[in-house]
Enzyme design. Sequence first.
Site, PDB file in Angstrom:
ATOM      1  N   HIS A   1       0.856  -1.198   0.000  1.00 31.69           N
ATOM      2  CA  HIS A   1       0.000   0.000   0.000  1.00 31.69           C
ATOM      3  C   HIS A   1       0.881   1.234   0.000  1.00 31.69           C
ATOM      4  O   HIS A   1       1.944   1.257   0.616  1.00 31.69           O
ATOM      5  CB  HIS A   1      -0.905   0.012   1.246  1.00 31.69           C
TER       6      HIS A   1
ATOM      7  N   ASP B   1      -7.965  -5.346   0.036  1.00 34.09           N
ATOM      8  CA  ASP B   1      -8.418  -6.245  -1.040  1.00 34.09           C
ATOM      9  C   ASP B   1      -8.052  -7.698  -0.822  1.00 34.09           C
ATOM     10  O   ASP B   1      -8.599  -8.576  -1.496  1.00 34.09           O
ATOM     11  CB  ASP B   1      -7.829  -5.768  -2.374  1.00 34.09           C
TER      12      ASP B   1
END
Length: 426
Positions: free
Chosen positions: A304, A361
């Site tokens: 991320h 996700d």
Amino acid sequence: MSEYAQLIIDGKEHTLPVIEGSEGEKAIDIRSLRNSTGYITFDPGFGNTGTCRSAITYMDGEKGILRYRGIPIEHLAEHSTFVETAYLLITGKLPTNDELTNTSVMLNDFSLLHENMKVFYQNYPPKAHPMGILSAMVNAMRSFYPELVDIDEELNKTFLRLISKIRTMAAMAYRISMGHQPVTPRPDYCYCANFLHMMFDSAVVPYVKDDDLVKALNVFWILHADHEQNCSTTAVRVVGSGKVNIYATISAGISALWGPLHGGANQAVINMLETIHKNGMSIEEAVARARDKQDPFRLMGFGHRVYKTYDPRGKIMKQMCDIILGKLKINDPLLDIARKLEEVALEDNYFQEKNLYPNVDFYAGIVLRAMGIPTNMFTVMFAIGRLPGWIAQWKEDLTDPEMKISRPRQIYSGNTISDYIPIHKR
Ligand code: SDX
């Protein structure tokens, strides 16, 4: 003068003001830089660049903190609903009972699609990706609904019309892709139950509302509702900064979300897990391939730009896997693979050195699969959840006196001046 930064360029000293946010974040205000030095800054992907002040969402990537309007995501996931969280993000406050009831009534009132919009679906090829359909249908709303008249009254109606209809559009895209008739929303169902009803109701097997699954869908969409200046929100702000109507602006956000590096990652994670499962790839081999720069294989759902620790949403999503699969008595081999992948990757020095952890996700697709949502609808589910955040950010950008049309600079690296050569001399 309050805190400032000093820059020495070509022997000359320049002073730039420092601005500080309500959580102590600091930035060097470079708005005067080019005029006073002739220099610009260079930051591809904006990894170190603040594009706005925002009061909507606060993230601390090092501590794994996420708050909407100051309220921790963990509290909202446990106690709130998606509609209440959407109200909080857009208005800046939690609704009273009456405000929430009025909002829910209007969401129900707006849940039907214009009959002429339904015709669009008939002309898509059966395998058309629902993200492309959704982006086009949201853009088409501009043609069916008037421009914003009064920024407050009309705007709230427009917001609720969008939030309500995106759900109907998504379910309709799924039903028509299956060759089934669209299902009319029920006025007695809440936002999330109505979506599941519109997706799965049939004359053969009528949809039966399951409160645990409705709660899970609320949590799923709460976790996705906003995430400060991510790729698709930046697209919404950039497109909106040109005073584009909100429907076309949100359509741009849907398109920006589609890619596998952003909202398309939840679909990419399941494709990755299925590949590992089908090919009998060992976990060690998958992790080794993800580390190998020569190998295009990536550990989707990991890493991320902001979180350098476990994504707080990923933790909640992982817990949801246990709740949903336990409740539905589903034994999904992909969940076992995901858990082992996480375990091995988090022990691996490549992932440790680069602070790569599961993001929202990584487990999201497992939850959606268990709920019966088809893989190609996963990013659509992300888009429905993110819509209130896009709206809140668009509204904040529109009403922020500091904001102007987005127009970044560049460092030119092309040819220096050269003459035109007539074609017969080339
Ligand atoms: C979302 O921004 C948001 O807030 C987004 C989001 C939201 O709610 O809006 O949180 C939603 O988009 C989550 C992210 C979903 N995407 C994925 O899961 C795709 C896999 N992840 C990567 O592609 C990547 O981690 C990104 C895109 C998420 C972040 O990319 P960055 O910040 O540009 O980091 P990078 O690509 O420069 O990676 C840094 C290093 C690189 O190695 P080096 O060049 O330094 O040697 O880490 C490596 C990368 O190769 N790396 C990975 C990896 N992710 C990063 N290596 C293997 N597998 C991965 N998944």
